[in-house]
Design an enzyme around this catalytic site. Structure first.
Site, PDB file in Angstrom:
ATOM      1  N   GLN A  37       0.822  -1.219   0.000  1.00 42.75           N
ATOM      2  CA  GLN A  37       0.000   0.000   0.000  1.00 42.75           C
ATOM      3  C   GLN A  37       0.845   1.253   0.000  1.00 42.75           C
ATOM      4  O   GLN A  37       2.000   1.249   0.399  1.00 42.75           O
ATOM      5  CB  GLN A  37      -0.963   0.004   1.188  1.00 42.75           C
ATOM      6  CG  GLN A  37      -0.278   0.075   2.510  1.00 42.75           C
ATOM      7  CD  GLN A  37      -0.587   1.294   3.358  1.00 42.75           C
ATOM      8  OE1 GLN A  37      -0.496   1.187   4.544  1.00 42.75           O
ATOM      9  NE2 GLN A  37      -0.911   2.425   2.804  1.00 42.75           N
ATOM     10  N   CYS A  38       0.236   2.341  -0.457  1.00 39.53           N
ATOM     11  CA  CYS A  38       0.856   3.662  -0.423  1.00 39.53           C
ATOM     12  C   CYS A  38      -0.250   4.685  -0.167  1.00 39.53           C
ATOM     13  O   CYS A  38      -1.241   4.366   0.485  1.00 39.53           O
ATOM     14  CB  CYS A  38       1.621   3.946  -1.722  1.00 39.53           C
ATOM     15  SG  CYS A  38       0.580   4.027  -3.186  1.00 39.53           S
ATOM     16  N   ARG A  39      -0.097   5.872  -0.675  1.00 37.68           N
ATOM     17  CA  ARG A  39      -1.106   6.911  -0.458  1.00 37.68           C
ATOM     18  C   ARG A  39      -2.318   6.705  -1.368  1.00 37.68           C
ATOM     19  O   ARG A  39      -3.451   6.765  -0.918  1.00 37.68           O
ATOM     20  CB  ARG A  39      -0.483   8.291  -0.712  1.00 37.68           C
ATOM     21  CG  ARG A  39      -1.456   9.438  -0.525  1.00 37.68           C
ATOM     22  CD  ARG A  39      -0.731  10.784  -0.599  1.00 37.68           C
ATOM     23  NE  ARG A  39      -1.674  11.867  -0.405  1.00 37.68           N
ATOM     24  CZ  ARG A  39      -2.244  12.548  -1.397  1.00 37.68           C
ATOM     25  NH1 ARG A  39      -1.974  12.254  -2.653  1.00 37.68           N
ATOM     26  NH2 ARG A  39      -3.076  13.527  -1.136  1.00 37.68           N
TER      27      ARG A  39
ATOM     28  N   GLY B 202      -2.212   4.256  -4.333  1.00 43.37           N
ATOM     29  CA  GLY B 202      -2.179   3.015  -5.093  1.00 43.37           C
ATOM     30  C   GLY B 202      -1.210   3.020  -6.253  1.00 43.37           C
ATOM     31  O   GLY B 202      -0.974   1.983  -6.872  1.00 43.37           O
TER      32      GLY B 202
ATOM     33  N   ILE C  90      -4.127   4.642   1.170  1.00 44.57           N
ATOM     34  CA  ILE C  90      -4.643   5.140   2.448  1.00 44.57           C
ATOM     35  C   ILE C  90      -5.739   6.193   2.239  1.00 44.57           C
ATOM     36  O   ILE C  90      -6.592   6.388   3.105  1.00 44.57           O
ATOM     37  CB  ILE C  90      -3.500   5.633   3.364  1.00 44.57           C
ATOM     38  CG1 ILE C  90      -3.930   5.592   4.826  1.00 44.57           C
ATOM     39  CG2 ILE C  90      -3.006   7.000   2.935  1.00 44.57           C
ATOM     40  CD1 ILE C  90      -2.808   5.524   5.816  1.00 44.57           C
TER      41      ILE C  90
END
Length: 104
Positions: free
Chosen positions: A61-63, A65, A90
């Site tokens: 995961q990241c901010r 995608g 997120i």
């Protein structure tokens, strides 16, 4: 590329499923908010690939995608076949699961 939704991730967490969550954002981003994943910034994902499980599902995961999708592609080139990208990152978690979480 396999993807999971934030609802699917929440279900895994709620059921105490055995999986690994990797957060590929930078440490300063991780400090603002995180989902308790292991923080390995995208720039070091290949170098630190030995920290990533090969024997159970791994969600990256990241901010939003995008960086996590890059990480999945890089790791798949290294032979990983147990990875999934978290759709929307997120930001989607805040929108659909936890509106109280801080994002930037």
């Amino acid at each position: 590329m396999k993807e999971v939704t934030v609802q699917e991730l929440k279900d895994l967490i709620d059921r105490n499923e055995d999986f690994q969550l990797i957060d590929v954002r930078e440490p300063f981003e991780y400090e603002v908010s995180n989902l308790n994943g292991l923080n390995i910034p995208l720039a070091g994902i290949v170098i630190e690939a030995n920290k990533i499980a090969k024997d159970k599902p791994v969600i990256i995961q990241c901010r939003s995608g995008k960086r996590s999708a890059q990480a999945v592609m890089l790791l798949e080139q290294k032979g990983f076949d147990n990875l999934a990208n978290l759709q929307g990152g997120i930001l989607a978690w805040k929108q659909e699961i936890d509106p109280e979480i801080d994002v930037y």
